[in-house]
Motif scaffolding. Structure first.
Motif: not given
Length: 432
Positions: A189-191, A271-276, A280-292
């Motif tokens: 797995v590549i995260y 990287l997400r695609n290169a992993s696949g 390797a199982v791959g997943l991109l994770i993106e957290s929200r920068v902007d204030p809520l």
């Protein structure tokens, strides 16, 4: 019906989330009452600032000294002389391996701070679930994948290169170090941890994720990547109180229907695609920068803690996935790596899992390999080696690169003149 959240997801997510709030760890060992555990600059400031590079080095050294589970090695050096490091946690000789790549983009720091506190949490944890996980799994972490960019708070490295677009060409020290780790450690797995800017109301979740869309990803690896997203990471984030969605897809705020795709294609250099493509199982994770909220706008530490907290909740899902599906994962990635030796099936030079390849983008009957002349081979032999691609000597110092090998689907992407990001236009050989 809400997705079932396995008990281990909840246990690990709650343990990890403690670090985001700068409170004592739930499962801290008894001796911690006398010897405080290492803390990041983010934690000591309660989220008012991100962990600095000297603080990171001191923190990692302290964890390394204080835990027999960890070891830290240098895997490269940036152009400005900063270390690229790999942290190893858990069973060093286990066949099952998970790799975290943290903050490839230097101006996206929440994933990096989540990775740092996770290293510490895993190193010192005493609960049965974590000890079971680490007894059977190697967890590898590149805590700062772009140290020069992090120091400058820039997306790219010190040359302005986006290293998440360098996983084919491997021109950067950062991209080369990552490729070598993938080649040598063969992670299941590549995260890959990132952040994004919201576009309300169409693109406005706490977390987005995305699996490998490249069509050369083995079908089993693709299924497991989607399971990691839909059955583990997203439910764990929801349990932590965070909303989720699919990266790059704008949705109608009322119906939830997709409106348009703005990112997240099948480019093999990401990287997400290169992993696949590299099985390797791959997943991109993106957290929200902007204030809520207005409170987060007034106090950046609140916003920062939410950003890191969402990453930590998702990491709890990853760890649960890793433990619960360990045998299935190993079988899937092993089968994918062996399938290249059968040398069957098409190879795709374009398209994605939501964008079928055209006939011009499809090698329905791929060549048996590619011939490189001496100049071509001298120019790219190091990159082929970093990718783990096997080549044979072929007269006058040239080389022949057969498709019949583990990295079969990668080879045309590197050597076919029709591939968008090819390294060299090799001569296709149809009869071997």
């Amino acid at each position: 019906m809400k997705p079932r959240i396995p008990l281990r997801v909840r246990t690990l997510a709650l343990t990890l989330s403690a670090a985001a709030l700068a409170v004592p760890l739930v499962n801290a060992p008894a001796e911690a009452a006398h010897t405080p555990l290492p803390r990041t600059g983010f934690e000591t400031s309660n989220g008012a600032r991100w962990t600095g590079q000297p603080e990171e080095q001191a923190f990692l050294a302290a964890v390394d000294r204080g835990s027999k589970r960890t070891s830290i090695g240098r895997i490269g050096t940036t152009k400005q002389g900063r270390p690229l490091q790999l942290v190893r946690i858990g069973a060093q000789h286990a066949s099952h391996t998970v790799l975290l790549i943290c903050s490839q983009h230097g101006d996206e720091p929440s994933g990096r701070d989540a990775c740092l506190s996770t290293i510490r949490d895993l190193a010192y944890a005493k609960d049965r679930n974590t000890e079971r996980l680490l007894a059977r799994t190697r967890i590898l972490v590149v805590p700062t994948a772009n140290p020069d960019g992090r120091a400058a708070n820039t997306r790219g490295n010190s040359d302005g290169v986006d290293i998440n677009r360098d996983h084919i060409a491997l021109k950067t020290a950062e991209g080369r170090a990552t490729a070598a780790v993938i080649r040598d450690q063969r992670p299941d797995v590549i995260y890959d941890l990132h952040e994004y800017g919201a576009t309300p109301p169409y693109y406005d979740k706490d977390l987005f994720d995305l699996w490998p869309r490249n069509l050369n990803t083995d079908a089993g690896v693709h299924r497991e990547s989607q399971a990691l997203s839909g059955q583990y990471v997203r439910p764990a984030a929801h349990h932590g109180g965070f909303s989720t969605g699919t990266y790059g897809i704008w949705t109608d705020p009322v119906t939830g229907d997709p409106i348009k795709q703005t990112a997240g294609d099948g480019q093999e250099r990401i990287l997400r695609n290169a992993s696949g493509v590299k099985n390797a199982v791959g997943l991109l994770i993106e957290s929200r920068v902007d204030p809520l909220t207005e409170e987060e706008r007034a106090d950046s530490s609140l916003n920062n803690r939410r950003r890191v907290g969402s990453q930590l909740s998702a990491l709890g899902g990853l760890l649960s996935f890793t433990e619960e599906r360990r045998d299935r994962l190993e079988a899937t990635t092993t089968a994918a790596r062996l399938s290249g030796f059968r040398d069957r099936g098409p190879v795709y030079l374009g398209g994605a899992d939501n964008d079928p390849a055209t006939p011009e983008e499809t090698l329905q009957d791929p060549p048996c390999g590619y011939r490189l002349d001496a100049a071509q081979y001298a120019d790219i032999k190091d990159e082929l080696a970093l990718h783990g691609v096997v080549s044979w000597p072929a007269g006058n110092d040239g080389a022949f690169v057969p498709l019949r090998q583990s990295q079969r689907e990668l080879i045309p992407l590197l050597l076919d003149s029709r591939a968008t990001y090819h390294l060299a236009p090799g001569q296709a050989i149809t009869a071997c």
